[in-house]
Design a protein around this motif. Structure first.
Motif, PDB file in Angstrom:
ATOM      1  N   GLY A   1       0.756  -1.331   0.077  1.00  0.00           N
ATOM      2  CA  GLY A   1       0.170   0.129  -0.135  1.00  0.00           C
ATOM      3  C   GLY A   1       0.878   1.255   0.034  1.00  0.00           C
ATOM      4  O   GLY A   1       1.828   1.324   0.680  1.00  0.00           O
ATOM      5  N   SER A   2       0.571   2.325  -0.933  1.00  0.00           N
ATOM      6  CA  SER A   2       1.461   3.310  -0.964  1.00  0.00           C
ATOM      7  C   SER A   2       0.423   4.430  -1.196  1.00  0.00           C
ATOM      8  O   SER A   2      -0.589   4.414  -2.058  1.00  0.00           O
ATOM      9  CB  SER A   2       2.354   3.244  -2.195  1.00  0.00           C
ATOM     10  OG  SER A   2       2.793   4.613  -2.402  1.00  0.00           O
ATOM     11  N   PRO A   3       0.649   5.725  -0.725  1.00  0.00           N
ATOM     12  CA  PRO A   3      -0.166   6.847  -1.115  1.00  0.00           C
ATOM     13  C   PRO A   3      -0.247   7.127  -2.444  1.00  0.00           C
ATOM     14  O   PRO A   3      -1.025   7.871  -3.165  1.00  0.00           O
ATOM     15  CB  PRO A   3       0.484   8.181   0.108  1.00  0.00           C
ATOM     16  CG  PRO A   3       1.913   7.563   0.226  1.00  0.00           C
ATOM     17  CD  PRO A   3       1.823   6.208   0.315  1.00  0.00           C
ATOM     18  N   ARG A   4       0.746   6.606  -3.071  1.00  0.00           N
ATOM     19  CA  ARG A   4       0.915   6.941  -4.751  1.00  0.00           C
ATOM     20  C   ARG A   4       0.003   6.099  -5.215  1.00  0.00           C
ATOM     21  O   ARG A   4      -0.495   6.268  -6.439  1.00  0.00           O
ATOM     22  CB  ARG A   4       2.434   6.557  -5.025  1.00  0.00           C
ATOM     23  CG  ARG A   4       3.481   7.465  -4.637  1.00  0.00           C
ATOM     24  CD  ARG A   4       4.565   7.311  -5.359  1.00  0.00           C
ATOM     25  NE  ARG A   4       4.604   7.639  -6.712  1.00  0.00           N
ATOM     26  CZ  ARG A   4       5.594   7.553  -7.716  1.00  0.00           C
ATOM     27  NH1 ARG A   4       6.731   6.814  -7.642  1.00  0.00           N
ATOM     28  NH2 ARG A   4       5.455   7.975  -8.953  1.00  0.00           N
ATOM     29  N   LEU A   5      -0.670   5.165  -4.848  1.00  0.00           N
ATOM     30  CA  LEU A   5      -1.687   4.252  -5.448  1.00  0.00           C
ATOM     31  C   LEU A   5      -2.811   4.255  -4.484  1.00  0.00           C
ATOM     32  O   LEU A   5      -3.293   3.109  -4.305  1.00  0.00           O
ATOM     33  CB  LEU A   5      -0.926   3.030  -5.653  1.00  0.00           C
ATOM     34  CG  LEU A   5       0.197   2.767  -6.608  1.00  0.00           C
ATOM     35  CD1 LEU A   5       0.691   1.374  -6.398  1.00  0.00           C
ATOM     36  CD2 LEU A   5      -0.169   3.030  -7.934  1.00  0.00           C
ATOM     37  N   PRO A   6      -3.617   5.443  -4.506  1.00  0.00           N
ATOM     38  CA  PRO A   6      -4.896   5.457  -3.468  1.00  0.00           C
ATOM     39  C   PRO A   6      -5.846   4.449  -4.026  1.00  0.00           C
ATOM     40  O   PRO A   6      -6.109   4.502  -5.403  1.00  0.00           O
ATOM     41  CB  PRO A   6      -5.068   6.868  -3.510  1.00  0.00           C
ATOM     42  CG  PRO A   6      -4.528   7.544  -4.631  1.00  0.00           C
ATOM     43  CD  PRO A   6      -3.079   6.760  -4.781  1.00  0.00           C
ATOM     44  N   GLY A   7      -6.620   3.612  -3.091  1.00  0.00           N
ATOM     45  CA  GLY A   7      -7.595   2.812  -3.555  1.00  0.00           C
ATOM     46  C   GLY A   7      -7.118   1.416  -4.359  1.00  0.00           C
ATOM     47  O   GLY A   7      -8.042   0.856  -4.536  1.00  0.00           O
ATOM     48  N   GLN A   8      -5.931   1.464  -4.523  1.00  0.00           N
ATOM     49  CA  GLN A   8      -5.395   0.136  -5.138  1.00  0.00           C
ATOM     50  C   GLN A   8      -4.564  -0.506  -4.137  1.00  0.00           C
ATOM     51  O   GLN A   8      -3.614  -1.679  -4.712  1.00  0.00           O
ATOM     52  CB  GLN A   8      -4.506   0.482  -6.354  1.00  0.00           C
ATOM     53  CG  GLN A   8      -5.513   0.941  -7.504  1.00  0.00           C
ATOM     54  CD  GLN A   8      -6.205  -0.381  -8.022  1.00  0.00           C
ATOM     55  OE1 GLN A   8      -5.935  -1.321  -7.953  1.00  0.00           O
ATOM     56  NE2 GLN A   8      -7.619   0.064  -8.395  1.00  0.00           N
TER      57      GLN A   8
ATOM     58  N   THR B   1      -0.967  -3.522  -7.416  1.00  0.00           N
ATOM     59  CA  THR B   1      -2.278  -3.234  -7.266  1.00  0.00           C
ATOM     60  C   THR B   1      -3.182  -4.265  -7.531  1.00  0.00           C
ATOM     61  O   THR B   1      -3.097  -5.378  -7.755  1.00  0.00           O
ATOM     62  CB  THR B   1      -2.689  -2.225  -8.476  1.00  0.00           C
ATOM     63  OG1 THR B   1      -3.053  -3.011  -9.614  1.00  0.00           O
ATOM     64  CG2 THR B   1      -1.655  -1.016  -8.522  1.00  0.00           C
ATOM     65  N   ALA B   2      -4.588  -3.850  -6.730  1.00  0.00           N
ATOM     66  CA  ALA B   2      -5.557  -5.017  -6.631  1.00  0.00           C
ATOM     67  C   ALA B   2      -6.090  -5.474  -8.081  1.00  0.00           C
ATOM     68  O   ALA B   2      -6.207  -6.380  -8.330  1.00  0.00           O
ATOM     69  CB  ALA B   2      -6.750  -4.582  -5.680  1.00  0.00           C
ATOM     70  N   ALA B   3      -6.041  -4.444  -8.782  1.00  0.00           N
ATOM     71  CA  ALA B   3      -6.669  -4.475 -10.144  1.00  0.00           C
ATOM     72  C   ALA B   3      -6.001  -5.743 -10.963  1.00  0.00           C
ATOM     73  O   ALA B   3      -6.409  -6.295 -12.041  1.00  0.00           O
ATOM     74  CB  ALA B   3      -6.824  -3.505 -11.030  1.00  0.00           C
ATOM     75  N   ALA B   4      -4.376  -5.602 -10.768  1.00  0.00           N
ATOM     76  CA  ALA B   4      -3.565  -6.500 -11.401  1.00  0.00           C
ATOM     77  C   ALA B   4      -3.429  -7.942 -11.076  1.00  0.00           C
ATOM     78  O   ALA B   4      -2.870  -8.532 -11.788  1.00  0.00           O
ATOM     79  CB  ALA B   4      -2.273  -5.901 -11.346  1.00  0.00           C
ATOM     80  N   ARG B   5      -4.209  -8.096  -9.814  1.00  0.00           N
ATOM     81  CA  ARG B   5      -4.160  -9.501  -9.320  1.00  0.00           C
ATOM     82  C   ARG B   5      -4.992 -10.285 -10.538  1.00  0.00           C
ATOM     83  O   ARG B   5      -6.023  -9.734 -10.932  1.00  0.00           O
ATOM     84  CB  ARG B   5      -4.700  -9.375  -8.003  1.00  0.00           C
ATOM     85  CG  ARG B   5      -3.861  -9.393  -7.184  1.00  0.00           C
ATOM     86  CD  ARG B   5      -4.508  -9.555  -5.573  1.00  0.00           C
ATOM     87  NE  ARG B   5      -3.395  -9.810  -4.780  1.00  0.00           N
ATOM     88  CZ  ARG B   5      -3.483  -9.389  -3.313  1.00  0.00           C
ATOM     89  NH1 ARG B   5      -4.736  -8.963  -2.715  1.00  0.00           N
ATOM     90  NH2 ARG B   5      -2.526  -9.658  -2.629  1.00  0.00           N
ATOM     91  N   SER B   6      -4.826 -11.469 -10.807  1.00  0.00           N
ATOM     92  CA  SER B   6      -5.732 -12.429 -11.410  1.00  0.00           C
ATOM     93  C   SER B   6      -6.948 -12.632 -10.916  1.00  0.00           C
ATOM     94  O   SER B   6      -7.972 -12.696 -11.467  1.00  0.00           O
ATOM     95  CB  SER B   6      -4.755 -13.823 -11.727  1.00  0.00           C
ATOM     96  OG  SER B   6      -4.871 -14.610 -10.415  1.00  0.00           O
ATOM     97  N   VAL B   7      -6.886 -12.772  -9.689  1.00  0.00           N
ATOM     98  CA  VAL B   7      -8.423 -12.818  -8.762  1.00  0.00           C
ATOM     99  C   VAL B   7      -9.136 -11.371  -8.974  1.00  0.00           C
ATOM    100  O   VAL B   7     -10.227 -11.529  -8.742  1.00  0.00           O
ATOM    101  CB  VAL B   7      -8.061 -13.466  -7.063  1.00  0.00           C
ATOM    102  CG1 VAL B   7      -7.533 -14.686  -7.280  1.00  0.00           C
ATOM    103  CG2 VAL B   7      -7.526 -12.217  -6.636  1.00  0.00           C
ATOM    104  N   GLY B   8      -8.687 -10.555  -9.498  1.00  0.00           N
ATOM    105  CA  GLY B   8      -9.389  -9.363  -9.715  1.00  0.00           C
ATOM    106  C   GLY B   8      -9.360  -9.108 -11.270  1.00  0.00           C
ATOM    107  O   GLY B   8      -9.693  -7.761 -11.528  1.00  0.00           O
ATOM    108  N   GLY B   9      -9.166  -9.761 -11.924  1.00  0.00           N
ATOM    109  CA  GLY B   9      -9.244  -9.880 -13.383  1.00  0.00           C
ATOM    110  C   GLY B   9      -8.152  -9.239 -14.324  1.00  0.00           C
ATOM    111  O   GLY B   9      -8.295  -9.015 -15.353  1.00  0.00           O
TER     112      GLY B   9
END
Length: 303
Positions: free
Chosen positions: A29-36, A254-262
């Motif tokens: 988690g980083s402030p550079r990637l908020p929400g991810q 990032t969460a979006a980059a996970r395979s379980v997130g598509g």
């Protein structure tokens, strides 16, 4: 003393890692990637299961100090999935931290690294297995010199490998001049990350000639246009005799980059990148890059 990889479940012989994702993140988690932020234990477990399903055996997590490592959650995840996990100490670029955090580490950064390598991360008891630091774009700023100096001190105290985030793949030779030249870290204890983001074959070869490890990690990102050149870079290094210096990683941040997130996630490394590299350099070398090289890169004679 026998060389061992320091996993979150204890030290293991390098030959036990199996197929290794040499640079990735289960939590970050980083402030550079908020929400991810990568915070979900369930998603981390599912990602490891998916990686295991493709034949994966080990993941080296490069998440350093202060960026949401969730060290206490790593041992049960490793036990439940059967995947070895290596945790990191270290410090990322200054932009990832607030000023109070950095101020609190002044004068004691190397001590923090050594403590996390030998005693454990916080109250978790989980010991880190490498030190992760970062360079700047085509340069080494004052923050990078501070963190790399502390990383070198930690290496000399423990033997730990120092893994380096190269900003967009740049600054490799400056990093080696500092870490291996001025600070005396043996090149074979240094891993340079993100070489695929700057496919300069001359710099790659110059870095490899030092004796360090070169990681090609983070494939298939939407803002990187160099994936198609990575097989040629790997082939060039292999043809020059540096096949034993190469590492591969998925670097999911990032969460979006996970395979379980598509997204592509950890499995993509074995599902798509591996066969593409087999086409370029052959099954035998790709097997060495995934199985043998990580063991040598991260197994040390711990002090």
């Amino acid at each position: 003393m026998v060389s061992a990889v320091r996993t979150v479940l204890g030290d293991v012989p390098p030959g036990e890692l199996g197929v290794c994702d040499a640079h990735d993140h289960l939590f970050f988690g980083s402030p550079r990637l908020p929400g991810q932020e990568l915070r979900s234990v369930a998603a981390a477990r599912a990602e490891l299961v998916a990686f295991r399903g493709q034949g994966g055996g080990a993941v080296v997590q490069w998440t350093p100090y202060g960026l949401g490592r969730r060290a206490a959650d790593l041992p049960p995840l490793s036990r439940e999935t059967g995947v070895h996990v290596v945790a990191a100490t270290g410090l990322h670029q200054a932009v990832h931290y607030d000023e109070d955090t950095l101020k609190g580490l002044r004068g004691r950064l190397a001590d923090v690294f050594v403590s996390e390598l030998t005693e454990g991360i916080g109250a978790s008891g989980v010991r880190a297995g490498l030190v992760k630091v970062a360079g700047a774009f085509h340069a080494l700023d004052a923050h990078a010199r501070w963190t790399m100096t502390a990383a070198a001190e930690a290496h000399h105290a423990t033997g730990a490998t120092v893994a380096v985030h190269l900003e967009l793949g740049t600054g490799a030779l400056d990093v080696l001049d500092l870490l291996c030249g001025e600070l005396g870290v043996p090149p074979h204890r240094v891993v340079l990350g993100h070489l695929n983001r700057s496919p300069d074959l001359v710099v790659h070869r110059q870095a490899a000639e030092s004796g360090c490890y070169l990681a090609f990690d983070g494939p298939s990102r939407t803002h990187h246009a160099t994936d198609w050149r990575m097989p040629d870079a790997v082939r060039a290094l292999a043809d020059a005799g540096f096949g034993d210096r190469l590492l591969l990683g998925a670097d999911t941040t990032t969460a979006a980059a996970r395979s379980v997130g598509g997204g592509p996630g950890m499995p993509y490394l074995l599902r798509r990148v591996r066969p593409r590299l087999v086409h370029a350099v052959g099954e035998h070398l790709v097997g060495r890059i995934l199985r043998e090289n990580p063991g040598r890169a991260f197994a040390v004679r711990w002090r």
